[in-house]
Enzyme design. Structure first.
Site, PDB file in Angstrom:
ATOM      1  N   SER A 330       0.839  -1.192   0.000  1.00  0.00           N
ATOM      2  CA  SER A 330       0.000   0.000   0.000  1.00  0.00           C
ATOM      3  C   SER A 330       0.875   1.244   0.000  1.00  0.00           C
ATOM      4  O   SER A 330       2.089   1.153   0.059  1.00  0.00           O
ATOM      5  CB  SER A 330      -0.883   0.023   1.246  1.00  0.00           C
ATOM      6  OG  SER A 330      -0.078   0.254   2.392  1.00  0.00           O
ATOM      7  N   LYS A 331       0.217   2.364  -0.081  1.00  0.00           N
ATOM      8  CA  LYS A 331       0.973   3.618  -0.158  1.00  0.00           C
ATOM      9  C   LYS A 331       1.955   3.748   1.002  1.00  0.00           C
ATOM     10  O   LYS A 331       2.986   4.385   0.888  1.00  0.00           O
ATOM     11  CB  LYS A 331       0.039   4.832  -0.123  1.00  0.00           C
ATOM     12  CG  LYS A 331      -1.075   4.782  -1.108  1.00  0.00           C
ATOM     13  CD  LYS A 331      -2.327   4.189  -0.468  1.00  0.00           C
ATOM     14  CE  LYS A 331      -2.836   3.030  -1.287  1.00  0.00           C
ATOM     15  NZ  LYS A 331      -3.774   2.151  -0.576  1.00  0.00           N
TER      16      LYS A 331
END
Length: 562
Positions: A330-331
């Site tokens: 994820s980010k």
RNA sequence: GGUCCCAUCGUCUAGCGGUUAGGACAUCGGCCUCUCACGCCGGUAACCCGGGUUCGAUUCCCGGUGGGAUCGCCA
């Protein structure tokens, strides 16, 4: 890694440093009672029942879960004459950037479509109206194009099975929902979200470990009301669903694990599992390849196909790509958006190569062109174990793509690197000069950003002078060497690498000067850096005029006129 | 907790009953060399555990452990 970075100037053009983790794989298996899995004419398991609709798969597979090895002859997904043309799809939700996990999924679908001569469909699943935006959709399309993953049918290109945005297909979902209700496989539920949320919370408080299930309040309701309603699946409680995953083999899930899930929201917009099934069905999708995180949805979707009395497509799930710490990508765990890699100068072909090798292998081969990938890709060679994204490995692959002319031609290299050179405030007026410079830096750059850095002195006049290099090598006592060398080079008939080298060697021999005391100062004078491609190649590339000019300037910097 | 899935070097992986368990990235040495690189040579490094089946298990089966996915009117 640090080694490949331009040592002289800016340092961080490399992909980030990092660590990764493990993963494993294993053989795969295929085929399912799908009309499309050509292979053995597998029985269309007892589908078609409407009531509590659901295929009664061999309730509970005895044991043998790990399917034997795929027989070379009866490969369900083998390409064979007479079978329907494969139709694959990538169905992103425009709720954010296109990220590398999604690209991996798109890539595998695309590869199979291209390899089999099938069709690759791009479908936009924009039913999450809270988060979907046209901007995100545009970004996804843009990035897929950059990657070269072209689609045959899609929201912008159209096609015979459109429209390709779910929000434009609402009537279709309504039609299919009505069919399910008429068949008794689904029903209208008037419970409100608030009521259900409250019940869910209450249970959570009482018994945190227990799973909340819809109580069935409206399951047998006889009298419709005027209140808004959702459409729920009338999930079967016994039996099981089984299918043969192209990657994971036979998978059996007891129907007791199913619930009366919501298929259509009260506003008429379908939820993922329903919209997905209706679309795959109506778009004629023959093989659904997606991330393993969707594996849990497959039994339910199979139930839906059965309830609709239709033959489901084949399925292939891909192992998950996790962040380096084993968490979901994820980010928060490093770069995940495609745009980020593009901006950092990773060639699209390299990203595709890396992603293809993630969960798929071809013997000991590591470097593939896209053409190779199309020719060699095969579900059978896909592994089952999740893996961890490794930036260093991606960097190494990118390096190979940039280094090898057969993967990135000189001309292509120029095209790719130009934007990065221009981003440094330089202008590539002379494409030919740039193209001649490429061979000198190929084995030095891991990214196009790094390549542009290595090319800086080619386009910047005078070259940017690295302070440390200047202090260390442009010493007053070296100035005479620079001037003498310039004088001799001025006499040269043909200003070629070989001639320049000959003159330089002769000078060293005659004067007895250590090579380091002449070459390094000259290098700094000519490139502004202590590290550069071979000095003679550099001079030949720059040409006599610019070389002499820079040597003189270097001499002046070394021994300032007093 | 329910359901599903997975398990070979630090990482990506090869392996499909008998191998000195191979490759790549990373890492550590060395060679090459006008710098930086490239390249070349070499080293360290893995079959999760326990039972079976078998003459023989990394490989097949079962169990355990570990990890992941998922349990929404998100996708």
């Amino acid at each position: 890694m640090s080694a490949r970075a331009a040592s002289g100037a800016s340092a961080s053009n490399e992909l980030a440093p990092s660590t990764t983790k493990s993963g494993r794989r294993r053989r795969a298996r295929i085929d399912f009672p799908s009309a499309y899995d050509a292979g053995s004419a597998r029985a269309k398991s007892g589908l078609a029942s409407a009531r509590a609709g659901a295929s009664q798969a061999p309730a509970r597979a005895p044991s043998a879960r790990r399917t034997p090895r795929p027989s070379t002859t009866g490969r369900a997904h083998a390409i064979r004459p007479g079978m329907p043309q494969p139709r694959l799809r990538f169905a992103p939700s425009p709720t954010g950037m296109l990220h590398i996990g999604g690209v991996r999924t798109a890539l595998f679908n695309w590869l199979w479509a291209r390899k089999t001569g099938g069709t690759f469909v791009l479908r936009i699943e924009d039913t999450d109206r809270e988060r979907s935006t046209p901007e995100n959709e545009a970004i996804i399309l843009r990035d897929l194009r950059w990657l070269g993953l072209d689609w045959d049918e899609g929201p912008d290109t159209g096609g015979a099975f459109g429209p390709y945005r779910q929000m434009e297909r609402l009537p279709l979902y309504r039609e299919y929902a009505d069919k399910l209700i008429a068949a008794g496989a689904a029903y209208r539920c008037y419970c409100t979200k608030e009521e259900l949320d409250a019940a869910r919370e209450a249970l959570k408080k009482d018994n945190p470990k227990q799973q909340f299930r819809y109580p069935g309040t409206c399951r047998d309701r006889k009298s419709p009301t005027d209140r808004p309603s959702v459409v729920r699946l009338r999930a079967p409680s016994d039996g099981a669903v089984a299918y043969r995953d192209l990657v994971f083999g036979e998978v059996t899930t007891p129907n007791s694990a199913q619930q009366d899930v919501v298929l259509v929201r009260s506003d008429g917009i379908p939820l993922y599992n329903f919209g997905c099934v209706v679309d795959d069905l109506t778009m004629g999708i023959t093989l659904v390849a997606r991330g393993r995180d969707h594996m849990i949805n497959t039994p339910l979707q199979l139930l839906l196909y059965t309830a609709l009395g239709r033959t489901p497509p084949a399925f292939a799930h891909l192992p998950m790509m996790l962040a380096q710490d084993g968490q979901k990508l994820s980010k928060r765990h490093g770069a995940v958006s495609v745009a980020e890699y593009r901006d950092r100068g990773v060639p699209a072909t390299a990203l595709l190569n890396y992603l293809a090798r993630f969960g798929w292998s071809f013997g000991d081969e590591e470097v593939f062109s896209v053409t190779d990938l199309v020719a060699k890709f095969d579900w059978e060679r896909c592994g089952r174990g999740d893996g961890k994204f490794d930036l260093k490995k991606l960097g190494a692959i990118a390096f190979e793509h940039l280094k090898r002319p057969e993967l990135t031609s000189d001309a292509r290299y120029v095209e790719l690197v130009t934007p990065f050179v221009e981003a440094r405030g330089l202008e590539v007026r002379d494409r030919d000069l740039c193209q001649r410079a490429v061979p000198l830096i190929r084995q030095r750059a891991e990214t196009l950003a790094s390549a542009a850095d290595w090319l800086d002195w080619v386009f910047r006049d005078p070259p940017a002078m690295d302070d440390k290099a200047q202090k260390k090598f442009l010493l007053p006592e070296r100035a005479p060497h620079l001037r003498a060398l310039a004088a001799r080079l001025a006499e040269l008939e043909s200003f070629t690498t070989a001639e320049i080298e000959r003159v330089a060697k002769a000078y060293l021999e005659e004067t007895g000067a250590p090579i380091g005391e002449v070459a390094q100062p000259a290098r700094v004078a000519v490139t502004g850096r202590a590290a550069s491609p071979g000095l003679y190649e550099v001079m030949a590339l720059l040409g006599r005029e610019r070389t002499l000019e820079r040597l003189e300037r270097g001499a002046a910097l070394a021994a300032p006129a007093t």
